[in-house]
Scaffold this active site. Structure first.
Site, PDB file in Angstrom:
ATOM      1  N   CYS A 127       3.160  -2.468   9.994  1.00 39.39           N
ATOM      2  CA  CYS A 127       2.985  -1.110   9.465  1.00 39.39           C
ATOM      3  C   CYS A 127       1.523  -0.668   9.417  1.00 39.39           C
ATOM      4  O   CYS A 127       1.217   0.503   9.661  1.00 39.39           O
ATOM      5  CB  CYS A 127       3.635  -0.982   8.083  1.00 39.39           C
ATOM      6  SG  CYS A 127       3.083  -2.188   6.870  1.00 39.39           S
ATOM      7  N   ASP A 146       5.239   7.849   7.201  1.00 35.22           N
ATOM      8  CA  ASP A 146       5.736   6.503   6.941  1.00 35.22           C
ATOM      9  C   ASP A 146       6.106   5.804   8.248  1.00 35.22           C
ATOM     10  O   ASP A 146       6.964   6.295   8.989  1.00 35.22           O
ATOM     11  CB  ASP A 146       6.958   6.593   6.022  1.00 35.22           C
ATOM     12  CG  ASP A 146       7.383   5.256   5.461  1.00 35.22           C
ATOM     13  OD1 ASP A 146       6.869   4.231   5.930  1.00 35.22           O
ATOM     14  OD2 ASP A 146       8.232   5.233   4.550  1.00 35.22           O
ATOM     15  N   HIS A 200       7.655   2.990   8.476  1.00 30.84           N
ATOM     16  CA  HIS A 200       8.709   1.994   8.222  1.00 30.84           C
ATOM     17  C   HIS A 200      10.091   2.448   8.684  1.00 30.84           C
ATOM     18  O   HIS A 200      11.068   2.373   7.933  1.00 30.84           O
ATOM     19  CB  HIS A 200       8.747   1.640   6.737  1.00 30.84           C
ATOM     20  CG  HIS A 200       7.490   1.011   6.240  1.00 30.84           C
ATOM     21  ND1 HIS A 200       6.459   1.748   5.700  1.00 30.84           N
ATOM     22  CD2 HIS A 200       7.089  -0.283   6.223  1.00 30.84           C
ATOM     23  CE1 HIS A 200       5.475   0.930   5.358  1.00 30.84           C
ATOM     24  NE2 HIS A 200       5.832  -0.309   5.656  1.00 30.84           N
TER      25      HIS A 200
END
Length: 490
Positions: A110, A348, A350
């Site tokens: 990430c 994000d 993820h």
């Protein structure tokens, strides 16, 4: 027996990747609430969601709302601006990473993805300008939690079924119907640049700034595929990846990484001028002046972020040359791009998406853009982060350093700057020598006549040097509390 173990490992890898799809979808929200009474900042741009004739605004309204009164504000402009930023997330089923059997970065990549997003923003600004917006940004399909979870669950079942049959699953890429086309050659050229920048961040081994190349660069710093990367390390990996890029388009861009929370102006200016000096005194200026992406790894507290730095972060995200922040929560990296009130706005990484072959001329772009912003309270931010700025020229850097110096100027709450600008080169301060022999650039030498007491903060620790006293006090921030101890001055 060895082939059997390989099949088990492949099946395990597929299961883990599909499980990550399901795992991360639970936190996905299609509608992030924004106040209509407060401005929203996005990478130096300010947006107001309150319509001019709105006398009784609701306290909060979803960004996905299509209420006519909100459209009369500039919600649509914000949505288009946000969705035009490049979104680089976990991917699966790409070619195996260097010296590894891993074909996905789910669960560990990430911070690399957040770094890619920051670098991508800098390159978009460099080639297309901050005003550029993707023509299809408002046509992106919303990624609501129910749809994403259902899709991930179906993919998990299909993957396991086909894997047990000994076949490789081919997940179809989502199709989004294009609305309209390029109206002018200029628009078409911009779209070519857009697609080219995206291709540099692909997940194949040939992508200059892709995860494969970044993992390869990470090995120089002792990291391997599957390891966790911090924001400061990613800054150095990005610098090396850009330095070693072998295409003419990236010869006009350099990455500078600050040393010990200090930006040395002469080093930045040298980076700007390197291309012109290499071509000789007759080189056209400023045409041959390189742009510099300035990355500054900092720490805004001890184990938790110091609340005194909240306004500093807001100030950074409010300037037009900011390209964002590689940050996040502990062990979970995000790409911070803006804020509203006391909440950060972020992208994000993820979400585990399928590998896209960017070597094809018509590869789909939709999965590289995020339709839905997310928010997080400032007090949840991990203190370790890397902030970034884009400087087009020496003149641009001069303006940036002066404006940022004002933001960094000590105030009643923010007594100690998160970083500082210094004249000269980093080598002038012998930062590579033993700690006790370094001449710290933040203060005056207390042994010299006329020296005064000096304070500075380095990675969450405040140092106070006392003139005429052969000791120094060291204040370390722990959970926002100051813990002081003394060390003998050598």
């Amino acid at each position: 027996m060895e082939n059997g173990n390989d099949e088990v490992e492949k099946l395990k890898s597929k299961f883990v990747s599909a499980w990550h799809n399901v795992k991360y979808s639970w936190a996905l929200k299609s509608k992030t609430s924004f106040s209509r009474n407060s401005p929203v900042f996005l990478l130096g741009r300010c947006y107001h969601f309150k319509a001019e004739d709105d006398e009784n605004p609701a306290e909060n309204r979803s960004i996905e709302s299509t209420d006519d009164e909100i459209v009369m504000g500039n919600v649509e402009e914000f949505r288009k601006d946000f969705a035009s930023r490049l979104w680089l997330t976990y991917r699966e089923d790409f070619p195996a990473l260097p010296d590894s059997a891993l074909t996905s970065d789910c669960g560990w990549g990430c911070t690399l993805r957040a770094g890619q997003m920051m670098l991508a923003q800098a390159l978009i600004v460099h080639f297309l300008g901050r005003d550029w917006a993707w023509s299809k940004a408002l046509t992106l399909q919303s990624l609501d939690a129910e749809t994403w979870t259902s899709m991930a669950a179906r993919k998990l079942v299909a993957t396991l079924e086909v894997s047990l049959q000994g076949e490789r699953p081919v997940a179809p890429l989502p199709f989004y119907e294009a609305q309209g086309g390029a109206d002018e050659a200029h628009s078409h050229l911009k779209e070519v640049y857009h697609r080219t920048v995206v291709s540099w961040f692909g997940d194949g081994p040939d992508a200059l700034l892709g995860v494969q190349r970044l993992v390869e660069m990470g090995r120089i710093f002792g990291k391997r595929a599957g390891d966790w990367y911090g924001p400061a390390l990613v800054a150095h990996i990005l610098r090396k990846a850009v330095d070693e890029a072998t295409i003419p388009e990236l010869e006009g861009v350099a990455v500078y990484v600050a040393q010990d929370c200090t930006v040395y102006s002469a080093d930045v200016i040298d980076s700007h001028m390197a291309r012109q000096r290499a071509q000789g005194p007759d080189a056209d200026f400023p045409m041959n002046c390189r742009a510099v992406i300035i990355l500054i790894p900092i720490r805004l507290g001890g184990e938790k972020i110091n609340p005194d730095y909240f306004n500093f972060v807001k100030g950074i995200l409010s300037v037009e040359y900011c390209i964002g922040i590689i940050g996040g929560k502990p062990k979970q990296a995000y790409y911070f791009v803006g804020f509203q009130d006391d909440s950060l706005i972020y992208m994000d990484p993820h979400y585990c998406q399928s590998f896209v072959d960017v070597s094809k001329s018509d590869f789909p772009l939709q999965s590289f853009h995020c339709p839905s912003p997310k928010k997080m309270p400032f007090n949840k931010m991990d203190p370790s982060c890397t902030i970034g700025f884009y400087s087009k020229s020496v003149q641009d850097y001069d303006r940036i350093s002066k404006e940022l110096s004002k933001i960094l100027k000590p105030s009643e709450k923010e007594k100690y700057p998160a970083f500082t600008f210094m004249n000269g080169h980093g080598r002038d301060y012998d930062l590579s020598g033993p700690a006790e022999k370094r001449e710290w650039p933040f203060i005056r030498d207390t042994r010299r006549a006329g020296a005064t007491a000096g304070d500075f903060v380095l990675l969450g620790t405040k140092y106070h040097f006392h003139p005429g006293v052969h000791k120094r006090s060291c204040t370390t921030y722990h959970n926002g509390n100051a813990l002081r101890h003394y060390e003998q001055q050598k």
